[in-house]
Design a protein around this motif. Structure first.
Motif, PDB file in Angstrom:
ATOM      1  N   LEU A  76      37.110 -19.124  35.370  1.00 34.78           N
ATOM      2  CA  LEU A  76      36.859 -19.822  36.643  1.00 34.78           C
ATOM      3  C   LEU A  76      37.309 -21.281  36.577  1.00 34.78           C
ATOM      4  O   LEU A  76      37.765 -21.843  37.576  1.00 34.78           O
ATOM      5  CB  LEU A  76      35.381 -19.717  37.015  1.00 34.78           C
ATOM      6  N   MET A  77      37.208 -21.902  35.401  1.00 31.34           N
ATOM      7  CA  MET A  77      37.653 -23.306  35.267  1.00 31.34           C
ATOM      8  C   MET A  77      39.150 -23.410  35.526  1.00 31.34           C
ATOM      9  O   MET A  77      39.599 -24.328  36.209  1.00 31.34           O
ATOM     10  CB  MET A  77      37.365 -23.809  33.869  1.00 31.34           C
ATOM     11  N   ASP A  78      39.913 -22.462  34.980  1.00 31.87           N
ATOM     12  CA  ASP A  78      41.364 -22.484  35.171  1.00 31.87           C
ATOM     13  C   ASP A  78      41.715 -22.230  36.636  1.00 31.87           C
ATOM     14  O   ASP A  78      42.494 -22.957  37.244  1.00 31.87           O
ATOM     15  CB  ASP A  78      42.046 -21.417  34.293  1.00 31.87           C
ATOM     16  N   GLU A  79      41.086 -21.199  37.198  1.00 35.85           N
ATOM     17  CA  GLU A  79      41.444 -20.820  38.572  1.00 35.85           C
ATOM     18  C   GLU A  79      41.102 -21.922  39.577  1.00 35.85           C
ATOM     19  O   GLU A  79      41.858 -22.166  40.504  1.00 35.85           O
ATOM     20  CB  GLU A  79      40.713 -19.519  38.948  1.00 35.85           C
ATOM     21  N   PHE A  80      39.968 -22.601  39.351  1.00 35.99           N
ATOM     22  CA  PHE A  80      39.519 -23.593  40.339  1.00 35.99           C
ATOM     23  C   PHE A  80      39.766 -25.029  39.866  1.00 35.99           C
ATOM     24  O   PHE A  80      39.249 -25.972  40.454  1.00 35.99           O
ATOM     25  CB  PHE A  80      38.043 -23.355  40.693  1.00 35.99           C
ATOM     26  N   HIS A  81      40.569 -25.183  38.815  1.00 40.88           N
ATOM     27  CA  HIS A  81      40.954 -26.504  38.301  1.00 40.88           C
ATOM     28  C   HIS A  81      39.742 -27.421  38.142  1.00 40.88           C
ATOM     29  O   HIS A  81      39.738 -28.560  38.606  1.00 40.88           O
ATOM     30  CB  HIS A  81      41.998 -27.155  39.225  1.00 40.88           C
ATOM     31  N   ILE A  82      38.710 -26.876  37.501  1.00 38.20           N
ATOM     32  CA  ILE A  82      37.481 -27.659  37.313  1.00 38.20           C
ATOM     33  C   ILE A  82      37.727 -28.679  36.197  1.00 38.20           C
ATOM     34  O   ILE A  82      38.140 -28.324  35.090  1.00 38.20           O
ATOM     35  CB  ILE A  82      36.292 -26.727  36.995  1.00 38.20           C
ATOM     36  N   LYS A  83      37.459 -29.950  36.517  1.00 34.09           N
ATOM     37  CA  LYS A  83      37.794 -31.028  35.563  1.00 34.09           C
ATOM     38  C   LYS A  83      36.627 -31.383  34.648  1.00 34.09           C
ATOM     39  O   LYS A  83      36.815 -31.853  33.531  1.00 34.09           O
ATOM     40  CB  LYS A  83      38.243 -32.285  36.333  1.00 34.09           C
ATOM     41  N   GLU A  84      35.397 -31.150  35.154  1.00 33.77           N
ATOM     42  CA  GLU A  84      34.236 -31.453  34.302  1.00 33.77           C
ATOM     43  C   GLU A  84      34.122 -30.414  33.191  1.00 33.77           C
ATOM     44  O   GLU A  84      34.721 -29.336  33.266  1.00 33.77           O
ATOM     45  CB  GLU A  84      32.952 -31.378  35.124  1.00 33.77           C
ATOM     46  N   GLY A  85      33.312 -30.721  32.189  1.00 36.69           N
ATOM     47  CA  GLY A  85      33.108 -29.758  31.105  1.00 36.69           C
ATOM     48  C   GLY A  85      31.807 -28.988  31.285  1.00 36.69           C
ATOM     49  O   GLY A  85      30.987 -29.308  32.157  1.00 36.69           O
ATOM     50  N   ILE A  86      31.639 -27.973  30.442  1.00 34.25           N
ATOM     51  CA  ILE A  86      30.404 -27.193  30.491  1.00 34.25           C
ATOM     52  C   ILE A  86      29.941 -26.856  29.073  1.00 34.25           C
ATOM     53  O   ILE A  86      30.760 -26.527  28.210  1.00 34.25           O
ATOM     54  CB  ILE A  86      30.599 -25.910  31.350  1.00 34.25           C
ATOM     55  N   MET A 117      26.920 -23.516  40.074  1.00 34.88           N
ATOM     56  CA  MET A 117      26.919 -24.922  39.643  1.00 34.88           C
ATOM     57  C   MET A 117      28.082 -25.708  40.237  1.00 34.88           C
ATOM     58  O   MET A 117      27.963 -26.886  40.525  1.00 34.88           O
ATOM     59  CB  MET A 117      26.972 -25.007  38.120  1.00 34.88           C
ATOM     60  N   PHE A 118      29.228 -25.015  40.396  1.00 36.31           N
ATOM     61  CA  PHE A 118      30.408 -25.719  40.925  1.00 36.31           C
ATOM     62  C   PHE A 118      30.680 -25.355  42.385  1.00 36.31           C
ATOM     63  O   PHE A 118      31.768 -25.602  42.898  1.00 36.31           O
ATOM     64  CB  PHE A 118      31.621 -25.449  40.028  1.00 36.31           C
ATOM     65  N   ALA A 119      29.685 -24.744  43.044  1.00 40.37           N
ATOM     66  CA  ALA A 119      29.751 -24.392  44.467  1.00 40.37           C
ATOM     67  C   ALA A 119      31.077 -23.732  44.831  1.00 40.37           C
ATOM     68  O   ALA A 119      31.757 -24.133  45.779  1.00 40.37           O
ATOM     69  CB  ALA A 119      29.495 -25.643  45.319  1.00 40.37           C
ATOM     70  N   LEU A 120      31.456 -22.703  44.069  1.00 42.32           N
ATOM     71  CA  LEU A 120      32.746 -22.053  44.297  1.00 42.32           C
ATOM     72  C   LEU A 120      32.707 -21.106  45.499  1.00 42.32           C
ATOM     73  O   LEU A 120      33.736 -20.722  46.036  1.00 42.32           O
ATOM     74  CB  LEU A 120      33.191 -21.282  43.037  1.00 42.32           C
ATOM     75  N   LYS A 121      31.498 -20.709  45.874  1.00 43.14           N
ATOM     76  CA  LYS A 121      31.271 -19.860  47.059  1.00 43.14           C
ATOM     77  C   LYS A 121      31.959 -18.500  46.990  1.00 43.14           C
ATOM     78  O   LYS A 121      32.382 -17.935  47.995  1.00 43.14           O
ATOM     79  CB  LYS A 121      31.673 -20.600  48.339  1.00 43.14           C
ATOM     80  N   LEU A 122      32.107 -17.978  45.777  1.00 41.03           N
ATOM     81  CA  LEU A 122      32.698 -16.641  45.647  1.00 41.03           C
ATOM     82  C   LEU A 122      31.625 -15.601  45.941  1.00 41.03           C
ATOM     83  O   LEU A 122      30.532 -15.672  45.375  1.00 41.03           O
ATOM     84  CB  LEU A 122      33.226 -16.422  44.226  1.00 41.03           C
ATOM     85  N   PRO A 123      31.928 -14.620  46.804  1.00 39.54           N
ATOM     86  CA  PRO A 123      30.952 -13.541  47.005  1.00 39.54           C
ATOM     87  C   PRO A 123      30.853 -12.670  45.748  1.00 39.54           C
ATOM     88  O   PRO A 123      31.760 -12.692  44.900  1.00 39.54           O
ATOM     89  CB  PRO A 123      31.516 -12.741  48.180  1.00 39.54           C
ATOM     90  N   GLU A 124      29.777 -11.901  45.662  1.00 40.59           N
ATOM     91  CA  GLU A 124      29.539 -11.077  44.468  1.00 40.59           C
ATOM     92  C   GLU A 124      30.753 -10.203  44.128  1.00 40.59           C
ATOM     93  O   GLU A 124      31.140 -10.061  42.965  1.00 40.59           O
ATOM     94  CB  GLU A 124      28.302 -10.197  44.711  1.00 40.59           C
ATOM     95  N   LYS A 125      31.367  -9.639  45.174  1.00 40.15           N
ATOM     96  CA  LYS A 125      32.508  -8.734  44.959  1.00 40.15           C
ATOM     97  C   LYS A 125      33.660  -9.463  44.248  1.00 40.15           C
ATOM     98  O   LYS A 125      34.308  -8.911  43.356  1.00 40.15           O
ATOM     99  CB  LYS A 125      32.970  -8.213  46.327  1.00 40.15           C
TER     100      LYS A 125
END
Ligand SMILES: C[C@@](CO)(OP(=O)(O)O)[C@H](O)COP(=O)(O)OP(=O)(O)OC[C@H]1O[C@@H](n2ccc(N)nc2=O)[C@H](O)[C@@H]1O
Ligand SMILES: Nc1ncnc2c1ncn2[C@@H]1O[C@H](COP(=O)(O)OP(=O)(O)O)[C@@H](O)[C@H]1O
Length: 291
Positions: A76-86, A117-125
């Motif tokens: 998910l970090m790669d797909e959504f270009h998340i810059k913060e760490g986890i 946490m990153f409010a990606l709003k992906l549905p369960e599917k």
């Protein structure tokens, strides 16, 4: 949200049938899955520095990109270009490589957690579609509950919930590779398919006795012959009052269904006493959906 603490629950397979083999080596299955209340704690914390850090209490588990929790976060970090760490802390309680989907459940929790946490709003599917690229059981671990799993395990249909009961889990100290078990099955003739429809009818009628009678796992054809300890554990459980007992997934965990907790405990004690395994857990089925 900077911190999230999740329970990654284990599963057992009430029924597991293999219908065929695909050209990529995966198998078409028909399984009834059930969540049980044995769980790993997954603590997720944002950090300013980029990257993924995994920490766990089990020294033998990888903490790099080979950890399923790491893989889930990276996807998910790669797909959504998340810059913060986890930072992900895994407090493991589910036995590893045991047929209870511990790793898949960790991955499912991280996908769910990252989404929140990153409010990606992906549905369960959408989470499930990504999850199956990490492991065939990950979509189910996102859904949880009593579920019919088909395809390679990712085509999911919720079923009537398993009636309340107690589950005794016993994991013998042997290690069996999931790939080996599926591949071995190809070289054998399946002599007896489990009654998956009988399980579903038992569940629909909320008839625990019928459900228990129909439990079955075709992968036992490989493992029980190879490891007699599995049959011995099943026998002790049944002698001690289990309605039925079978192996979960590709094993080696065996589980028994009990109406009374005291009898499940007593059976667990017997299994320890007779030296079959020290790793036993008394738990119950868990049907609550994720909040
Ligand atoms: C057997 C089951 C039953 O629930 O559970 P476990 O014993 O792992 O808990 C599952 O089918 C396991 O699911 P999972 O452990 O997520 O599988 P993956 O990581 O995707 O695959 C591991 C290996 O198992 C084999 N595999 C898996 C799923 C499937 N439908 N057919 C297969 O042949 C493949 O050889 C694959 O390389
Ligand atoms: N977070 C994790 N928890 C458990 N196992 C993991 C994890 N990440 C990677 N693995 C690896 O995945 C393999 C299967 O683990 P697991 O999911 O516990 O098996 P199973 O599906 O049979 O219950 C193990 O060999 C283990 O090293």
């Amino acid at each position: 949200m900077d911190r999230l603490e999740l329970k990654a629950l284990a599963k057992v397979n009430l029924g597991l049938d293999v219908l065929g083999r695909r050209s990529n080596g995966y198998h078409d299955v028909r399984m009834v899955m059930q969540t049980v209340y044995l769980y790993d704690q997954v603590i997720m914390e944002k950090k300013k520095e980029p990257g993924i850090e995994v920490e766990t209490n089990l020294y033998f588990l990888p903490v790099n990109e080979n950890n399923l929790a790491y893989k889930a976060a990276k996807l998910l970090m790669d797909e959504f270009h998340i810059k913060e760490g986890i930072k992900i802390t895994l407090k493991k309680h589910i036995p590893v490589a045991a047929g209870m989907a511990g790793g898949s459940s960790n991955a499912a929790a991280v996908l769910y957690g990252m989404n929140r946490m990153f409010a990606l709003k992906l549905p369960e599917k959408a989470l499930m579609e990504r999850g199956v690229t990490l492991g065939a059981d990950v979509p189910y671990c996102i859904m949880r509950g009593t579920v019919l799993a088909e395809g390679i395990g990712e085509v999911l249909t919720p079923l009537s919930p398993m009636p309340k009961c107690h589950i005794l889990l016993a994991k013998p100290p042997i290690s069996v590779s999931t790939k080996f078990v599926y591949d071995e099955l190809d070289s054998r003739e399946i002599t007896k398919h489990p009654d998956i429809d009988g399980i579903i009818e038992g569940l629909d009628g909320q008839d625990l006795a019928r459900t228990a009678r129909c439990l079955g796992n075709v992968l036992e054809e490989v493992t029980v012959r190879e490891y007699p300890v599995l049959e011995q554990i099943k026998n002790v459980m049944k002698e001690q009052g289990a309605m039925n007992a079978i192996m979960s997934g590709s094993g080696p965990t065996v589980f028994g269904i009990f109406e009374e907790k005291s009898r499940a405990r007593e059976a667990g004690r017997k299994i320890k006493e007779t030296g079959l395994t020290k790793q036993v857990y008394v738990t119950n089925v868990h049907n609550a959906r994720r909040k």
